[in-house]
Design an enzyme around this catalytic site. Structure first.
Site: not given
Ligand code: NAD
Length: 279
Positions: A48, A73
């Site tokens: 990231y 990670k």
């Molecule tokens: P998420 O499902 O947390 O969605 C984030 C998005 O949802 C925001 O950018 C915004 O557009 C919307 N949002 C956030 N709060 C909201 C609210 N209260 N109301 C309406 N919309 C809202 O997606 P993410 O960031 O991909 O996943 C969360 C975390 O998981 C990441 O930040 C990361 O730390 C982890 N992650 C890990 C992997 C992996 O391969 N291990 C992959 C993706 C994400």
């Protein structure tokens, strides 16, 4: 704050703050806001490119190290034996920490056996409190468990209302691996889940938002959540899910939204595999 006991006895918060796709220049403020609101678990990754800013926010918060739970990670290009140790040191320097709470293999590609054995050593030395994996389907997870010493404490996989991973969850329960949901809000770009009439109605009944219902549903299913937002109001909203309870019939209604189809992180999807190699 609800906490979850991992298979080695370590306790971790059930709700954390994810920082994927938060630009480095925005990360320190966002993590600072999250810590101010009450989050105590931060989920980052070497890939990231914002570990340093996470570390800065931790130091500026004035919180004691032992109050925090930090996850990062290891990226797939660093899975060979010495590479894994070097990459761990890089992450620790960037974060400015002298021990880590949770270290995950980011994806099940390449020499993840070598990487896992290095993580086991770091865990045995006490520099990492718990080790786990991410994006492992149940078959690969069982294989890793059967041929190694330490069972992963968590498996972080895409999980949300539209892709609930009910079968994977059962396998993880059987092997005492905690289910950690990434993209618990479906990354926000497909708002079907927020616009769904059942979700909207349940949200109205509880005086909550659809996002809070989506997160509470996972938490009530014993799934750890790490929602991400760069906006203070949403950061607060996503944490404010401890003061209500979904009923059994509401849980059942929400369960029926499952399409069992990942839209972000299916490790068996060849296009996603190709893409991961180019990161
Ligand atoms: P998420 O499902 O947390 O969605 C984030 C998005 O949802 C925001 O950018 C915004 O557009 C919307 N949002 C956030 N709060 C909201 C609210 N209260 N109301 C309406 N919309 C809202 O997606 P993410 O960031 O991909 O996943 C969360 C975390 O998981 C990441 O930040 C990361 O730390 C982890 N992650 C890990 C992997 C992996 O391969 N291990 C992959 C993706 C994400």
């Amino acid at each position: 704050m609800k906490t979850i006991r991992l298979n080695n006895g370590v306790m971790m918060p059930a709700v954390g703050f994810g920082v994927y796709q938060i630009a480095p220049e925005a990360t320190e403020r966002a993590v600072g806001d999250a810590l101010e609101v009450g989050y105590r678990m931060i989920d980052t990754a070497a890939s990231y490119f914002n570990e340093e800013q996470v570390g800065n926010a931790i130091r500026s918060s004035g919180l004691k190290r032992e109050e925090l739970f930090v996850t990062t990670k290891l990226w797939v290009q660093d899975y060979e034996y010495d590479d894994a140790l070097r990459a761990f040191d890089r992450s620790m320097k960037a974060l400015g920490l002298d021990y880590l709470d949770l270290f995950l293999l980011h994806k099940p590609y390449g020499n993840y056996y070598a990487a896992w054995r290095e993580l086991e050593k770091l865990h045995d030395e006490g520099i990492i409190r718990a080790i786990g994996v991410s994006n492992f389907d149940p078959g690969r997870l069982i294989d890793l468990i059967e041929f190694n010493e330490i069972t992963p404490a968590v498996n972080q996989i895409e999980t949300h209302l539209l892709c609930q991973r009910q079968i994977a969850h059962q396998w993880m329960e059987k092997y005492h691996v905690r289910h950690m949901a990434y993209a618990p809000l479906g990354q926000g770009h497909k708002n079907e889940m927020f616009e769904n009439p059942a979700v909207a109605e349940i949200a109205k009944v509880h005086g909550k938002t659809p996002a809070q219902i989506a997160l509470r549903f996972l938490m009530q299913n014993d799934v750890i959540v790490i929602p991400k937002s760069a906006h203070e109001e949403r950061i607060k909203e996503n944490f404010n899910i401890f003061d209500f309870m979904l009923s059994a019939s509401e849980m059942e209604q929400l369960r029926s939204m499952d399409t069992a189809t990942p839209m972000i992180g299916d490790p068996e999807n060849p296009e996603k595999t190709e893409f991961a190699m180019t990161w």
